[in-house]
Design a protein around this motif. Sequence first.
Motif, short mmCIF file in Angstrom:
data_model
loop_
_atom_site.label_atom_id
_atom_site.label_comp_id
_atom_site.label_asym_id
_atom_site.label_seq_id
_atom_site.Cartn_x
_atom_site.Cartn_y
_atom_site.Cartn_z
N TRP A 146 0.82 -1.20 0.00
CA TRP A 146 0.00 0.00 0.00
C TRP A 146 0.86 1.26 0.00
CZ3 TRP A 146 0.12 3.56 3.95
CH2 TRP A 146 0.71 3.16 5.14
N LEU A 147 2.05 1.20 0.58
CA LEU A 147 2.94 2.36 0.54
C LEU A 147 3.42 2.65 -0.87
CD1 LEU A 147 5.15 2.05 3.74
CD2 LEU A 147 3.63 3.91 3.14
N THR A 148 3.75 1.60 -1.60
CA THR A 148 4.20 1.77 -2.98
C THR A 148 3.07 2.31 -3.84
OG1 THR A 148 5.69 -0.09 -2.65
CG2 THR A 148 5.31 0.60 -4.92
N ARG A 149 1.85 1.77 -3.64
CA ARG A 149 0.70 2.26 -4.40
C ARG A 149 0.39 3.72 -4.04
NH1 ARG A 149 -1.35 -2.68 -2.89
NH2 ARG A 149 -2.94 -1.71 -1.57
N ALA A 150 0.52 4.07 -2.76
CA ALA A 150 0.27 5.45 -2.33
C ALA A 150 1.30 6.40 -2.96
CB ALA A 150 0.31 5.55 -0.82
N GLU A 151 2.55 5.95 -3.00
CA GLU A 151 3.60 6.76 -3.61
C GLU A 151 3.33 6.97 -5.10
OE1 GLU A 151 8.46 6.79 -3.81
OE2 GLU A 151 7.42 4.92 -3.37
N ALA A 152 2.89 5.91 -5.78
CA ALA A 152 2.57 6.03 -7.20
C ALA A 152 1.39 6.98 -7.41
CB ALA A 152 2.25 4.66 -7.79
N TRP A 153 0.41 6.92 -6.51
CA TRP A 153 -0.75 7.81 -6.61
C TRP A 153 -0.32 9.26 -6.43
CZ3 TRP A 153 -3.28 11.17 -3.25
CH2 TRP A 153 -4.54 11.60 -3.67
N LEU A 154 0.54 9.52 -5.44
CA LEU A 154 1.02 10.87 -5.22
C LEU A 154 1.85 11.36 -6.41
CD1 LEU A 154 2.02 10.81 -1.46
CD2 LEU A 154 0.21 12.16 -2.50
N ASP A 155 2.67 10.48 -6.98
CA ASP A 155 3.45 10.86 -8.16
C ASP A 155 2.53 11.24 -9.32
OD1 ASP A 155 5.85 10.54 -6.91
OD2 ASP A 155 6.27 8.56 -7.76
N HIS A 156 1.45 10.47 -9.46
CA HIS A 156 0.51 10.73 -10.55
C HIS A 156 -0.23 12.05 -10.34
CE1 HIS A 156 -2.45 10.01 -13.65
NE2 HIS A 156 -3.40 10.21 -12.76
N LYS A 157 -0.59 12.36 -9.10
CA LYS A 157 -1.36 13.57 -8.81
C LYS A 157 -0.51 14.84 -8.85
CE LYS A 157 -5.33 11.74 -8.26
NZ LYS A 157 -6.38 11.98 -9.21
N GLY A 158 0.79 14.71 -8.60
CA GLY A 158 1.66 15.87 -8.74
C GLY A 158 2.05 16.50 -7.42
N LYS A 159 2.69 17.67 -7.54
CA LYS A 159 3.27 18.36 -6.40
C LYS A 159 2.21 18.79 -5.39
CE LYS A 159 6.73 21.00 -7.25
NZ LYS A 159 7.61 22.09 -7.63
N ALA A 207 -0.19 18.49 0.02
CA ALA A 207 -1.38 18.24 0.82
C ALA A 207 -1.16 17.05 1.77
CB ALA A 207 -2.58 17.97 -0.09
N ALA A 208 -0.50 16.00 1.30
CA ALA A 208 -0.24 14.83 2.15
C ALA A 208 0.70 15.20 3.30
CB ALA A 208 0.37 13.70 1.31
N THR A 209 1.69 16.03 3.01
CA THR A 209 2.63 16.45 4.06
C THR A 209 1.92 17.31 5.10
OG1 THR A 209 4.43 16.39 2.44
CG2 THR A 209 4.84 17.59 4.48
N VAL A 210 1.10 18.25 4.65
CA VAL A 210 0.35 19.11 5.58
C VAL A 210 -0.60 18.26 6.42
CG1 VAL A 210 -1.38 20.94 5.73
CG2 VAL A 210 0.60 21.21 4.22
N LEU A 211 -1.29 17.32 5.76
CA LEU A 211 -2.20 16.44 6.49
C LEU A 211 -1.43 15.60 7.51
CD1 LEU A 211 -5.16 15.61 6.64
CD2 LEU A 211 -4.66 13.82 4.99
N GLY A 212 -0.26 15.15 7.15
CA GLY A 212 0.58 14.41 8.08
C GLY A 212 0.95 15.25 9.30
#
Length: 142
Positions: free
Chosen positions: A16-29, A34-39
């Motif tokens: 799931w981490l790899t898939r999440a990373e791919a999703w973030l790469d696809h969505k862009g900067k 947003a993920a960092t702020v949410l974190g």
Amino acid sequence: MTTAAYTSHLPANAGWLTRAEAWLDHKGKGARIAATVLGFILFWPIGLGLLAYMIWSKRMFGKSCRSQTRHNTHAAWAAMKPSGNMAFDAYKAETLRRLEEEQGAFEDFLRRLREAKDKAEFDQFMDDREKRMKDVSEPAGA
């Protein structure tokens, strides 16, 4: 868009981490930010970890404006280079000439539009000023 569009290059047993990373790469900067702020909002060490990972992996700052500008400049020069096909080059030259004429006509239209707007605003100002001057002078004369 389905998950297959951005996870097609991943192995079938990707976590799931790899898939999440791919999703973030696809969505862009924006998605990474947003993920960092949410974190940070959820639990600050998570945000700090995401920020460190993004900087360390060069995902946050991978594509700079400078490289995009360089690519765009190269594309512009390539467009001006002759192709070797005389018919296509003549068509391209005619199309560019026509587009330049249209751009000039549009710029003239915008100039006339700005002038008309400026004149209307000035006329409105003068009418309002004249009306105020009449209002001020009438009570004094009465």
